[in-house]
Design a protein around this motif. Structure first.
Motif, PDB file in Angstrom:
ATOM      1  N   UNK A   1      -3.690   4.149  -4.840  1.00  0.00           N
ATOM      2  CA  UNK A   1      -2.729   4.932  -4.066  1.00  0.00           C
ATOM      3  C   UNK A   1      -1.716   4.034  -3.372  1.00  0.00           C
ATOM      4  N   UNK A   2      -2.155   2.908  -2.817  1.00  0.00           N
ATOM      5  CA  UNK A   2      -1.186   1.991  -2.208  1.00  0.00           C
ATOM      6  C   UNK A   2      -0.252   1.415  -3.272  1.00  0.00           C
ATOM      7  N   UNK A   3      -0.788   1.163  -4.461  1.00  0.00           N
ATOM      8  CA  UNK A   3       0.059   0.693  -5.565  1.00  0.00           C
ATOM      9  C   UNK A   3       1.127   1.724  -5.894  1.00  0.00           C
ATOM     10  N   UNK A   4       0.721   2.992  -5.978  1.00  0.00           N
ATOM     11  CA  UNK A   4       1.676   4.068  -6.259  1.00  0.00           C
ATOM     12  C   UNK A   4       2.742   4.147  -5.175  1.00  0.00           C
ATOM     13  N   UNK A   5       2.339   3.973  -3.933  1.00  0.00           N
ATOM     14  CA  UNK A   5       3.284   4.042  -2.815  1.00  0.00           C
ATOM     15  C   UNK A   5       4.368   2.969  -2.936  1.00  0.00           C
ATOM     16  N   UNK A   6       3.953   1.738  -3.147  1.00  0.00           N
ATOM     17  CA  UNK A   6       4.945   0.656  -3.187  1.00  0.00           C
ATOM     18  C   UNK A   6       5.811   0.717  -4.440  1.00  0.00           C
ATOM     19  N   UNK A   7       5.245   1.187  -5.536  1.00  0.00           N
ATOM     20  CA  UNK A   7       6.060   1.352  -6.743  1.00  0.00           C
ATOM     21  C   UNK A   7       7.096   2.455  -6.541  1.00  0.00           C
ATOM     22  N   UNK A   8       6.695   3.531  -5.907  1.00  0.00           N
ATOM     23  CA  UNK A   8       7.643   4.618  -5.654  1.00  0.00           C
ATOM     24  C   UNK A   8       8.726   4.161  -4.675  1.00  0.00           C
ATOM     25  N   UNK A   9       8.334   3.405  -3.653  1.00  0.00           N
ATOM     26  CA  UNK A   9       9.322   2.882  -2.717  1.00  0.00           C
ATOM     27  C   UNK A   9      10.327   1.963  -3.398  1.00  0.00           C
ATOM     28  N   UNK A  10       9.891   1.321  -4.490  1.00  0.00           N
ATOM     29  CA  UNK A  10      10.766   0.434  -5.253  1.00  0.00           C
ATOM     30  C   UNK A  10      11.655   1.195  -6.233  1.00  0.00           C
ATOM     31  N   UNK A  11      11.484   2.518  -6.314  1.00  0.00           N
ATOM     32  CA  UNK A  11      12.364   3.322  -7.146  1.00  0.00           C
ATOM     33  C   UNK A  11      11.822   3.721  -8.494  1.00  0.00           C
ATOM     34  N   UNK A  12      10.544   3.478  -8.756  1.00  0.00           N
ATOM     35  CA  UNK A  12       9.958   3.849 -10.043  1.00  0.00           C
ATOM     36  C   UNK A  12       9.488   5.303 -10.050  1.00  0.00           C
ATOM     37  N   UNK A  13       9.470   5.889 -11.213  1.00  0.00           N
ATOM     38  CA  UNK A  13       8.837   7.183 -11.445  1.00  0.00           C
ATOM     39  C   UNK A  13       7.345   6.902 -11.652  1.00  0.00           C
ATOM     40  N   UNK A  14       6.493   7.479 -10.823  1.00  0.00           N
ATOM     41  CA  UNK A  14       5.072   7.093 -10.809  1.00  0.00           C
ATOM     42  C   UNK A  14       4.175   8.299 -11.038  1.00  0.00           C
ATOM     43  N   UNK A  15       3.184   8.125 -11.923  1.00  0.00           N
ATOM     44  CA  UNK A  15       2.119   9.111 -12.121  1.00  0.00           C
ATOM     45  C   UNK A  15       0.773   8.435 -11.885  1.00  0.00           C
ATOM     46  N   UNK A  16      -0.054   9.039 -11.068  1.00  0.00           N
ATOM     47  CA  UNK A  16      -1.403   8.530 -10.806  1.00  0.00           C
ATOM     48  C   UNK A  16      -2.401   9.416 -11.547  1.00  0.00           C
ATOM     49  N   UNK A  17      -3.315   8.785 -12.288  1.00  0.00           N
ATOM     50  CA  UNK A  17      -4.305   9.532 -13.062  1.00  0.00           C
ATOM     51  C   UNK A  17      -5.690   9.232 -12.503  1.00  0.00           C
TER      52      UNK A  17
END
Length: 439
Positions: free
Chosen positions: A14-30
């Motif tokens: 979840x923290x990985x998803x947060x920082x990737x989204x903050x960096x502007x990526x489209x993120x899906x967590x499975x």
């Protein structure tokens, strides 16, 4: 927009998803569970403990492990099993017990810990997220003279590396944490790290997942990840899809531009068919959660504690006292061992008999993804044997990243690991001197 799939919704995922989204990526967590943080992040010890960086693999451990081998309530319990993976891991663990390797691994964990703690503090300031956090520091206390003596050199080493862990006398320890007064006569010494913290990892994970959702991250819960499909033996290995199975549905193909593996102990089997060999083995940790006695709340500790003789961590989380620790190497078995559970309660009753309601206890066990060195695997995946700092030039995946193997310090290292992997994916260098893999 580049689409990144994060595999796993524990605190690291979840923290990985947060920082990737903050960096502007489209993120899906499975995630195979129904919500975030329901496995190893669910009921851990709650500490953000840079000061708890002494690796399990150190020169003193082999002899202790032999003494503990037939003790059902031992802090470290290694069950002899006909398991080649467990035997291989144990041999690698023994290699890491040499003094030079143990020191090198301590250095890595302190560096990552300092970076991660600062990253968490910035995230908290930016978001206002609340997760029953306490910023009162962490105290190691010792009721064994031998354990206290053994802690002096690592404490000095941590100070050299920038971790403000200091030796304190018994009176200072009891003044900082009055709940220790009744057992002060049993203490041999203590150390204190004022900038370390504690907090509810499960609550943090779920609340950060809510913020991720608000920011546009998609979560696929109740979805099992069956396989990572890749051209693994080409000059430039590349993942082209993953196979998933949502609950109640047939298996189907999911595609993304890049992938981050954050499945803890379950990372190993998923990448083994790709000829990626992760030196991770599950260590079952136990926790016990007690209601604090409302008639005497001052008799339960406010400062987060580490009982080094019994290898237990103790954190106040709201109206509860969480006590966690021990390591049981018994494969992927999650059964609760009553002897080990009762040993935790027995120790807590020795320390804080009037501070808790003993019969309110809720026991839990989770699988910590342990590497032999205790250092996590963060960076690009590559073919062959992986360890921190490893490279495999010419056989490194261009779109598969690892953020796994955090062992007992997943909560401590989560934010720093996530921030670092997001920067690496962006082609930037994180501001931490750490042995990233495949870079």
């Amino acid at each position: 927009m580049t689409h990144i799939a994060v595999l796993g919704a524990g605190v690291v995922g979840v923290t990985t998803a947060w920082y990737l989204r903050q960096a502007g990526y489209d993120v899906t967590v499975i995630e195979r569970e129904s919500a975030a943080g329901l496995q190893t992040s669910f009921a851990n010890g709650g500490q953000i403990s840079v000061s708890h960086a002494t690796p399990w693999a150190n020169p003193a451990t082999p002899m202790k492990a032999l003494k503990w081998l037939f003790r059902e309530d031992a802090p470290l319990l290694y069950r002899l099993r006909a398991d080649k993976a467990q035997l291989k891991w144990a041999m690698q663990f023994l290699q890491e017990c040499h003094a030079d390797r143990a020191d090198a691994n301590l250095v890595q964990m302190v560096r990552l810990g300092l970076y991660s703690r600062a990253t968490l503090q910035r995230l908290r300031a930016d978001t206002g997220i609340n997760y029953e956090q306490q910023t009162r520091g962490i105290m190691h206390f010792y009721t064994s003279q031998a354990e206290f003596d053994a802690a002096l050199a690592p404490t000095e080493r941590m100070q050299e590396l920038g971790c403000e862990r200091h030796i304190i006398d018994i009176n200072t320890a009891a003044s900082l944490e009055p709940a220790l007064y009744p057992v002060a006569h049993k203490l041999k010494g203590a150390t204190y790290t004022s900038r370390d913290e504690s907090g509810n990892a499960h609550l943090f994970t779920q609340r950060l997942a809510e913020r991720c959702l608000e920011a546009g991250v998609q979560f696929l819960y109740n979805t099992e990840i069956l396989a990572i499909n890749a051209d693994a033996h080409s000059t430039n290995p590349h993942v082209h899809s993953i196979t998933i199975r949502p609950k109640g549905e047939n298996a189907k193909t999911f595609t993304a531009d890049s992938h981050v593996l954050a499945l803890g102990s379950y990372s190993v089997s998923l990448v083994k068919p790709l000829d990626i060999h992760l030196p991770i083995f599950p260590a079952k940790g136990y926790s016990a959660t007690y209601k604090i006695n409302p008639r005497a709340p001052h008799l339960a500790p406010f400062i987060s504690l580490i009982d080094d003789e019994f290898k237990l961590v103790i954190s106040r989380l709201g109206d509860n006292l969480r006590v966690a620790g021990t390591a049981e190497f018994n494969g992927y078995n999650l059964d609760l061992n009553s002897t080990r559970c009762e040993a935790i309660t027995r120790r807590v009753q020795q320390l804080f008999p009037k501070g808790i309601i003993a019969n309110s206890v809720q026991y839990w066990a989770g699988l910590r993804p342990m590497t032999p060195s205790n250092v996590p695997l963060i960076g690009r995946a590559h073919l062959g044997q992986v360890r921190h700092g490893s490279r495999n030039d010419g056989a490194t995946f261009d779109n598969l990243w690892l953020n796994t193997g955090h062992g007992t310090l997943g909560w401590t290292h989560a934010c720093g690991s996530a921030k670092a992997i997001s920067l690496l994916i962006q082609g930037e260098k994180p501001a931490v001197d750490f042995d990233f893999i495949g870079i």
